[in-house]
Design a protein around this motif. Structure first.
Motif, PDB file in Angstrom:
ATOM      1  N   ASP A  87       0.819  -1.227   0.000  1.00  0.00           N
ATOM      2  CA  ASP A  87       0.000   0.000   0.000  1.00  0.00           C
ATOM      3  C   ASP A  87       0.845   1.267   0.000  1.00  0.00           C
ATOM      4  N   LEU A  88       2.142   1.147   0.246  1.00  0.00           N
ATOM      5  CA  LEU A  88       2.985   2.331   0.369  1.00  0.00           C
ATOM      6  C   LEU A  88       3.264   2.946  -1.001  1.00  0.00           C
ATOM      7  N   VAL A  89       3.074   4.259  -1.097  1.00  0.00           N
ATOM      8  CA  VAL A  89       3.355   4.987  -2.332  1.00  0.00           C
ATOM      9  C   VAL A  89       4.699   5.686  -2.167  1.00  0.00           C
ATOM     10  N   PRO A  90       5.672   5.383  -3.001  1.00  0.00           N
ATOM     11  CA  PRO A  90       7.002   5.990  -2.826  1.00  0.00           C
ATOM     12  C   PRO A  90       6.993   7.478  -3.119  1.00  0.00           C
ATOM     13  N   ASP A  91       7.823   8.213  -2.388  1.00  0.00           N
ATOM     14  CA  ASP A  91       8.013   9.645  -2.619  1.00  0.00           C
ATOM     15  C   ASP A  91       9.191   9.897  -3.541  1.00  0.00           C
ATOM     16  N   THR A  92      10.174   8.998  -3.503  1.00  0.00           N
ATOM     17  CA  THR A  92      11.371   9.134  -4.329  1.00  0.00           C
ATOM     18  C   THR A  92      11.729   7.769  -4.897  1.00  0.00           C
ATOM     19  N   LEU A  93      12.576   7.774  -5.896  1.00  0.00           N
ATOM     20  CA  LEU A  93      12.951   6.538  -6.573  1.00  0.00           C
ATOM     21  C   LEU A  93      13.666   5.566  -5.641  1.00  0.00           C
ATOM     22  N   HIS A  94      14.437   6.111  -4.690  1.00  0.00           N
ATOM     23  CA  HIS A  94      15.242   5.254  -3.817  1.00  0.00           C
ATOM     24  C   HIS A  94      14.783   5.330  -2.364  1.00  0.00           C
ATOM     25  N   GLN A  95      13.512   5.596  -2.147  1.00  0.00           N
ATOM     26  CA  GLN A  95      12.985   5.659  -0.783  1.00  0.00           C
ATOM     27  C   GLN A  95      13.186   4.334  -0.069  1.00  0.00           C
ATOM     28  N   ARG A  96      13.584   4.412   1.198  1.00  0.00           N
ATOM     29  CA  ARG A  96      13.828   3.217   2.006  1.00  0.00           C
ATOM     30  C   ARG A  96      12.712   3.030   3.034  1.00  0.00           C
ATOM     31  N   VAL A  97      12.448   1.781   3.379  1.00  0.00           N
ATOM     32  CA  VAL A  97      11.384   1.450   4.312  1.00  0.00           C
ATOM     33  C   VAL A  97      11.818   0.289   5.208  1.00  0.00           C
ATOM     34  N   PRO A  98      11.190   0.152   6.385  1.00  0.00           N
ATOM     35  CA  PRO A  98      11.384  -1.081   7.162  1.00  0.00           C
ATOM     36  C   PRO A  98      10.678  -2.229   6.450  1.00  0.00           C
ATOM     37  N   VAL A  99      11.185  -3.424   6.604  1.00  0.00           N
ATOM     38  CA  VAL A  99      10.589  -4.588   5.949  1.00  0.00           C
ATOM     39  C   VAL A  99      10.447  -5.721   6.963  1.00  0.00           C
ATOM     40  N   ILE A 100       9.223  -6.238   7.076  1.00  0.00           N
ATOM     41  CA  ILE A 100       8.926  -7.381   7.940  1.00  0.00           C
ATOM     42  C   ILE A 100       7.997  -8.277   7.129  1.00  0.00           C
ATOM     43  N   LEU A 101       8.442  -9.470   6.778  1.00  0.00           N
ATOM     44  CA  LEU A 101       7.626 -10.320   5.909  1.00  0.00           C
ATOM     45  C   LEU A 101       7.854 -11.788   6.210  1.00  0.00           C
ATOM     46  N   GLY A 102       6.895 -12.597   5.769  1.00  0.00           N
ATOM     47  CA  GLY A 102       7.035 -14.032   5.941  1.00  0.00           C
ATOM     48  C   GLY A 102       5.742 -14.717   6.301  1.00  0.00           C
ATOM     49  N   SER A 103       5.832 -15.758   7.132  1.00  0.00           N
ATOM     50  CA  SER A 103       4.679 -16.568   7.503  1.00  0.00           C
ATOM     51  C   SER A 103       3.615 -15.712   8.186  1.00  0.00           C
ATOM     52  N   LYS A 104       2.391 -15.879   7.734  1.00  0.00           N
ATOM     53  CA  LYS A 104       1.317 -14.958   8.092  1.00  0.00           C
ATOM     54  C   LYS A 104       1.067 -14.861   9.602  1.00  0.00           C
ATOM     55  N   ASP A 105       1.026 -15.985  10.294  1.00  0.00           N
ATOM     56  CA  ASP A 105       0.711 -15.939  11.724  1.00  0.00           C
ATOM     57  C   ASP A 105       1.721 -15.111  12.499  1.00  0.00           C
ATOM     58  N   GLU A 106       3.002 -15.251  12.163  1.00  0.00           N
ATOM     59  CA  GLU A 106       4.033 -14.499  12.874  1.00  0.00           C
ATOM     60  C   GLU A 106       3.973 -13.009  12.522  1.00  0.00           C
ATOM     61  N   ILE A 107       3.706 -12.695  11.264  1.00  0.00           N
ATOM     62  CA  ILE A 107       3.613 -11.288  10.884  1.00  0.00           C
ATOM     63  C   ILE A 107       2.402 -10.646  11.551  1.00  0.00           C
ATOM     64  N   ASP A 108       1.307 -11.378  11.659  1.00  0.00           N
ATOM     65  CA  ASP A 108       0.134 -10.857  12.372  1.00  0.00           C
ATOM     66  C   ASP A 108       0.499 -10.511  13.818  1.00  0.00           C
ATOM     67  N   ARG A 109       1.271 -11.363  14.445  1.00  0.00           N
ATOM     68  CA  ARG A 109       1.687 -11.122  15.828  1.00  0.00           C
ATOM     69  C   ARG A 109       2.547  -9.852  15.919  1.00  0.00           C
ATOM     70  N   ILE A 110       3.512  -9.708  15.004  1.00  0.00           N
ATOM     71  CA  ILE A 110       4.394  -8.537  15.036  1.00  0.00           C
ATOM     72  C   ILE A 110       3.610  -7.257  14.800  1.00  0.00           C
ATOM     73  N   VAL A 111       2.662  -7.295  13.874  1.00  0.00           N
ATOM     74  CA  VAL A 111       1.812  -6.116  13.632  1.00  0.00           C
ATOM     75  C   VAL A 111       1.015  -5.779  14.883  1.00  0.00           C
ATOM     76  N   GLY A 112       0.544  -6.809  15.576  1.00  0.00           N
ATOM     77  CA  GLY A 112      -0.176  -6.577  16.828  1.00  0.00           C
ATOM     78  C   GLY A 112       0.701  -5.905  17.874  1.00  0.00           C
ATOM     79  N   TYR A 113       1.977  -6.285  17.937  1.00  0.00           N
ATOM     80  CA  TYR A 113       2.897  -5.645  18.879  1.00  0.00           C
ATOM     81  C   TYR A 113       3.128  -4.177  18.505  1.00  0.00           C
ATOM     82  N   HIS A 114       3.163  -3.875  17.221  1.00  0.00           N
ATOM     83  CA  HIS A 114       3.310  -2.481  16.806  1.00  0.00           C
ATOM     84  C   HIS A 114       2.073  -1.667  17.143  1.00  0.00           C
ATOM     85  N   ALA A 115       0.904  -2.295  17.111  1.00  0.00           N
ATOM     86  CA  ALA A 115      -0.337  -1.586  17.430  1.00  0.00           C
ATOM     87  C   ALA A 115      -0.449  -1.299  18.918  1.00  0.00           C
ATOM     88  N   ASP A 116       0.233  -2.111  19.732  1.00  0.00           N
ATOM     89  CA  ASP A 116       0.192  -1.905  21.180  1.00  0.00           C
ATOM     90  C   ASP A 116       1.602  -2.070  21.734  1.00  0.00           C
TER      91      ASP A 116
END
Length: 373
Positions: free
Chosen positions: A323-352
């Protein structure tokens, strides 16, 4: 007498079957663009396999647009990709991680329907160590046909990618590809090119052979990949997640995890594709002016599309990467990806992120600084 009939293009045949139902002109254009990328990667694989014998080791001797010193193989791979894309009639322009601005095709800049973004050589620090490296690529639509594209035309969110993939140069050379219809894996078969007695004659082209046609990432995992040397710079949700994993069966997760780190995103993601896991390159405070590490267009977005097409999830911790729209050609971002259950957990930790943990990693001290009372 040698058979001089060229062997069939197995990659094109597989893509033709895979893209059934797509508008014929669009399917043909996409097949030709992917073939151009694949041809460049065959040549990169050849040079990479020779290493120092092809004078492909060491630094190139000049700094790039990011004030970094590229390796010789970085420069070689970049040139091979550019040469192949420039010859493809469907590619209007391409943007490389190695260059500040995109390159517009002299012949096809106003007519081509595709924009290609690529990291020509991911994992450069591993070249001399002979550890797996790779090429990452993304195909975006050229939305304003009839006009030569500029940098602004590349500023598209990841969910608008037409195709994405990577090529892994390891014990085998593999191309992992999505055209938004699942994930395919092709192996590069050199046998016809190396065996002059195989009926193809000397110099026959190697072939990309379909080996898997429906890659699925397991939803559950006990494996994560992160550069633990940066632990003291991580934000609280990542501190919590990693500490709980390291605590193992005596911690709140009540199961043991394995930690991996190859320092090559292609290798890390391919491991996830084959057996599940989590890859984390989170925001940190090591360099306050550059808290994010991986480039959105050339690295994060294509890998996110691949992972999601294989049933996983990709996020920066608070937003979906696609969903992220880049502002520049070489914009950098954090990346967290992989198995869905674990990513759901990490997103939950970011929310709280108010909680923290203090599981002992090294017996005499905690991984974390304890919160003040």
């Amino acid at each position: 007498m040698n058979n001089t009939t060229p062997p069939p293009n197995l990659l094109d045949e597989a893509l033709q079957r895979h893209l059934v139902g797509m508008a014929p002109d669009a399917a043909l254009a996409l097949r030709e663009t992917i073939n151009a990328i694949a041809q460049a990667c065959v040549r990169i694989s050849d040079v990479a396999s020779l290493g120092v014998l092809a004078d492909a080791h060491g630094l190139a001797g000049e700094r790039d647009v990011h004030s970094e010193e590229p390796k010789r193989l970085d420069v070689i791979a970049d040139g091979l990709m550019a040469s192949s894309l420039s010859a493809c009639r469907h590619v209007a322009a391409w943007a490389s991680q190695e260059h500040e601005q995109p390159h517009v095709s002299h012949a096809h800049g106003t007519k081509g329907g595709h924009l290609v973004v690529f990291d020509p050589l991911d994992g450069s620090s591993n070249i001399e160590a002979n550890i797996s490296i790779g090429t990452i690529f993304s195909v975006l639509p050229h939305r304003y046909r009839g006009m030569a594209p500029g940098a602004a035309d590349f500023m598209q969110p990841g969910h608008q990618q037409i195709a994405a993939g990577y090529v892994l140069y390891g014990p085998a050379t593999l191309m992992v590809l999505t055209c938004r219809r699942g994930v395919l894996v092709f192996g590069l078969d050199w046998r016809g090119a190396r065996d002059t007695g195989a009926g193809n004659g000397p110099g026959a082209a190697p072939q990309w052979v379909l080996t898997y046609d429906d890659v699925r990432i397991p939803e559950h995992t006990r494996e994560f990949a992160i550069n633990a040397s940066n632990q003291r710079f991580w934000e609280k949700p990542i501190q919590r997640y990693v500490a709980e994993c390291v605590a193992g069966d005596s911690g709140p997760r009540m199961k043991d995890f394995n930690m991996r780190w190859v320092a090559s995103m292609v290798a890390e993601v391919h491991r996830i594709m084959t057996r599940g896991g989590v890859f984390l390159y989170p925001r940190d405070t090591r360099e306050p002016r550059r808290p994010d590490r991986l480039r959105l267009l050339a690295e994060a977005a294509p890998m996110a599309l691949l992972v999601e097409q294989a049933g996983g999830r990709a996020t920066n911790g608070t937003s979906e990467l696609l969903d992220l729209v880049p502002d520049t050609l070489h914009q950098r971002v954090p990346v967290i990806l992989g198995s869905k259950d674990e990513i759901d957990r990490i997103v939950g930790y970011h929310a709280d992120p108010s909680e923290n943990v203090s599981w002992q990693l090294f017996k005499t001290r905690s991984l974390f600084v304890q919160p003040q009372a």
